[in-house]
Scaffold this motif. Sequence first.
Motif, PDB file in Angstrom:
ATOM      1  N   ASN A 222     -11.293 -24.364  32.877  1.00 47.46           N
ATOM      2  CA  ASN A 222     -12.041 -23.539  31.934  1.00 47.46           C
ATOM      3  C   ASN A 222     -12.849 -24.378  30.954  1.00 47.46           C
ATOM      4  N   LYS A 223     -12.304 -25.510  30.555  1.00 50.87           N
ATOM      5  CA  LYS A 223     -13.052 -26.410  29.669  1.00 50.87           C
ATOM      6  C   LYS A 223     -14.307 -26.935  30.370  1.00 50.87           C
ATOM      7  N   PHE A 224     -14.163 -27.320  31.637  1.00 52.40           N
ATOM      8  CA  PHE A 224     -15.314 -27.783  32.413  1.00 52.40           C
ATOM      9  C   PHE A 224     -16.294 -26.639  32.677  1.00 52.40           C
ATOM     10  N   ASP A 225     -15.762 -25.475  33.017  1.00 50.84           N
ATOM     11  CA  ASP A 225     -16.606 -24.331  33.374  1.00 50.84           C
ATOM     12  C   ASP A 225     -17.437 -23.864  32.191  1.00 50.84           C
ATOM     13  N   GLN A 226     -16.906 -24.005  30.984  1.00 43.81           N
ATOM     14  CA  GLN A 226     -17.662 -23.637  29.791  1.00 43.81           C
ATOM     15  C   GLN A 226     -18.906 -24.506  29.641  1.00 43.81           C
ATOM     16  N   ILE A 227     -18.830 -25.735  30.117  1.00 50.53           N
ATOM     17  CA  ILE A 227     -19.976 -26.646  30.066  1.00 50.53           C
ATOM     18  C   ILE A 227     -20.970 -26.312  31.171  1.00 50.53           C
ATOM     19  N   GLY A 228     -20.454 -26.118  32.401  1.00 45.27           N
ATOM     20  CA  GLY A 228     -21.326 -25.799  33.533  1.00 45.27           C
ATOM     21  C   GLY A 228     -21.706 -27.035  34.313  1.00 45.27           C
ATOM     22  N   CYS A 229     -22.892 -27.550  34.075  1.00 45.00           N
ATOM     23  CA  CYS A 229     -23.376 -28.731  34.790  1.00 45.00           C
ATOM     24  C   CYS A 229     -22.683 -29.982  34.258  1.00 45.00           C
ATOM     25  N   LEU A 230     -22.134 -30.778  35.175  1.00 43.76           N
ATOM     26  CA  LEU A 230     -21.316 -31.931  34.818  1.00 43.76           C
ATOM     27  C   LEU A 230     -21.845 -33.187  35.493  1.00 43.76           C
ATOM     28  N   THR A 231     -21.450 -34.334  34.966  1.00 37.21           N
ATOM     29  CA  THR A 231     -21.787 -35.609  35.596  1.00 37.21           C
ATOM     30  C   THR A 231     -20.633 -36.038  36.499  1.00 37.21           C
ATOM     31  N   PHE A 232     -20.936 -36.271  37.778  1.00 36.67           N
ATOM     32  CA  PHE A 232     -19.964 -36.749  38.755  1.00 36.67           C
ATOM     33  C   PHE A 232     -20.302 -38.196  39.080  1.00 36.67           C
ATOM     34  N   ALA A 233     -19.321 -39.086  38.956  1.00 35.74           N
ATOM     35  CA  ALA A 233     -19.560 -40.507  39.177  1.00 35.74           C
ATOM     36  C   ALA A 233     -18.704 -41.040  40.325  1.00 35.74           C
ATOM     37  N   THR A 234     -19.332 -41.864  41.158  1.00 35.20           N
ATOM     38  CA  THR A 234     -18.634 -42.548  42.245  1.00 35.20           C
ATOM     39  C   THR A 234     -19.082 -44.010  42.235  1.00 35.20           C
ATOM     40  N   VAL A 235     -18.406 -44.828  43.018  1.00 36.97           N
ATOM     41  CA  VAL A 235     -18.763 -46.236  43.137  1.00 36.97           C
ATOM     42  C   VAL A 235     -18.909 -46.582  44.615  1.00 36.97           C
ATOM     43  N   GLU A 236     -19.971 -47.306  44.950  1.00 45.10           N
ATOM     44  CA  GLU A 236     -20.187 -47.758  46.323  1.00 45.10           C
ATOM     45  C   GLU A 236     -20.593 -49.231  46.307  1.00 45.10           C
ATOM     46  N   LYS A 237     -19.802 -50.056  46.940  1.00 45.11           N
ATOM     47  CA  LYS A 237     -20.043 -51.498  46.999  1.00 45.11           C
ATOM     48  C   LYS A 237     -20.239 -52.089  45.602  1.00 45.11           C
ATOM     49  N   GLY A 238     -19.414 -51.623  44.671  1.00 50.83           N
ATOM     50  CA  GLY A 238     -19.447 -52.153  43.313  1.00 50.83           C
ATOM     51  C   GLY A 238     -20.531 -51.592  42.428  1.00 50.83           C
ATOM     52  N   VAL A 239     -21.343 -50.679  42.943  1.00 46.95           N
ATOM     53  CA  VAL A 239     -22.440 -50.109  42.169  1.00 46.95           C
ATOM     54  C   VAL A 239     -22.105 -48.660  41.799  1.00 46.95           C
ATOM     55  N   PRO A 240     -22.154 -48.294  40.511  1.00 48.42           N
ATOM     56  CA  PRO A 240     -21.863 -46.913  40.113  1.00 48.42           C
ATOM     57  C   PRO A 240     -23.030 -45.978  40.430  1.00 48.42           C
ATOM     58  N   HIS A 241     -22.712 -44.769  40.822  1.00 52.25           N
ATOM     59  CA  HIS A 241     -23.703 -43.743  41.120  1.00 52.25           C
ATOM     60  C   HIS A 241     -23.304 -42.460  40.404  1.00 52.25           C
ATOM     61  N   THR A 242     -24.273 -41.747  39.858  1.00 51.99           N
ATOM     62  CA  THR A 242     -23.989 -40.477  39.192  1.00 51.99           C
ATOM     63  C   THR A 242     -24.926 -39.404  39.697  1.00 51.99           C
ATOM     64  N   ARG A 243     -24.474 -38.148  39.570  1.00 51.41           N
ATOM     65  CA  ARG A 243     -25.307 -36.998  39.873  1.00 51.41           C
ATOM     66  C   ARG A 243     -24.769 -35.810  39.089  1.00 51.41           C
ATOM     67  N   ILE A 244     -25.603 -34.758  38.965  1.00 54.52           N
ATOM     68  CA  ILE A 244     -25.209 -33.550  38.261  1.00 54.52           C
ATOM     69  C   ILE A 244     -24.728 -32.515  39.276  1.00 54.52           C
ATOM     70  N   ALA A 245     -23.554 -31.955  39.037  1.00 53.72           N
ATOM     71  CA  ALA A 245     -22.986 -30.931  39.906  1.00 53.72           C
ATOM     72  C   ALA A 245     -22.077 -30.047  39.065  1.00 53.72           C
ATOM     73  N   HIS A 246     -21.285 -29.210  39.710  1.00 56.83           N
ATOM     74  CA  HIS A 246     -20.368 -28.342  38.961  1.00 56.83           C
ATOM     75  C   HIS A 246     -19.120 -28.070  39.792  1.00 56.83           C
ATOM     76  N   LEU A 247     -18.067 -27.668  39.115  1.00 59.25           N
ATOM     77  CA  LEU A 247     -16.853 -27.216  39.778  1.00 59.25           C
ATOM     78  C   LEU A 247     -16.992 -25.716  40.050  1.00 59.25           C
ATOM     79  N   PHE A 248     -16.463 -25.247  41.178  1.00 61.73           N
ATOM     80  CA  PHE A 248     -16.620 -23.827  41.469  1.00 61.73           C
ATOM     81  C   PHE A 248     -15.302 -23.071  41.582  1.00 61.73           C
ATOM     82  N   ALA A 249     -14.177 -23.794  41.650  1.00 58.49           N
ATOM     83  CA  ALA A 249     -12.898 -23.105  41.805  1.00 58.49           C
ATOM     84  C   ALA A 249     -11.748 -24.025  41.422  1.00 58.49           C
ATOM     85  N   HIS A 250     -10.588 -23.408  41.245  1.00 62.08           N
ATOM     86  CA  HIS A 250      -9.373 -24.175  40.995  1.00 62.08           C
ATOM     87  C   HIS A 250      -8.184 -23.374  41.498  1.00 62.08           C
TER      88      HIS A 250
END
Length: 267
Positions: free
Chosen positions: A54-82
């Motif tokens: 609910n805390k995340f859902d109140q915000i809506g669009c979130l930053t999702f971060a991953t790492v590939e070969k030591g390089v960080p990557h981010t994108r905007i997405a959202h959670l849809f269920a729990h």
Amino acid sequence: MTGRTTTENSSSISGNKTRANFAGNAVAQNMPQQYKYDLKLQEESTMNISEIYNKFDQIGCLTFATVEKGVPHTRIAHLFAHDSEGLYFRTMVTKPFFRQLSESKTVSICGMSPTTTVSHNEQGMPYFPPGYTIRVTGDVEEVDFDTLKRKAENNTMFSLGVKDIEQYPAMTTFCLHKAWGEVFDFDFEMEKRPHKLLRTAFSFGGHKNPAKGMRITENCISCGKCFKKCSFKAISKHEDTYKINFDKCDVCGDCYITCPANAIEYM
């Protein structure tokens, strides 16, 4: 869920303190009993998955971060269920996000409410209205379509995922099933309460929250300089000693720099 950025951050502490003294001094199993108790209190401050969602859902669009070969990557997405197993989100099997999730099997998610806009006061300093940030980091696993459909039979939140995949067959679902994080509830101008910060740690899926923060050691000389310096009102006096309250501490380092006895450590 498109887009990618790479970032590199660094920080340093100036003055006559050394990094070696600042980091890694306090290992939990070697702490005096009074500090183990403080740490235990921090770890027990928790939320359930529904409250986290609910805390995340109140915000809506979130930053999702991953790492590939030591390089960080981010994108905007959202959670849809729990549900009791975790938090759910979607991406396409053709995207770098899918590859990074599949290879690392980890993700970090964060967001901020009520606004991400930075304004400034009359003194030219940044002003943020009272709000909160939330972050979570942990392990993910892909959820097959049949499992998603079964979940949708008992939980309408999952229906959106089913419809989305039926419309876009390259879509797939991931579940963040083992994770830790915290809510950083801020009121920097103390408009609604007498302290700036309230931190709530949480974890689920069997993950332990790697609690970190400042502590005052037995080397304290009770001079009170840290107490006077702390603008977050996170330090309290107990008889002739002082204690840092984890849930109010920003780990800003003011007390660490101010202490003349080197009695403050970062755990």
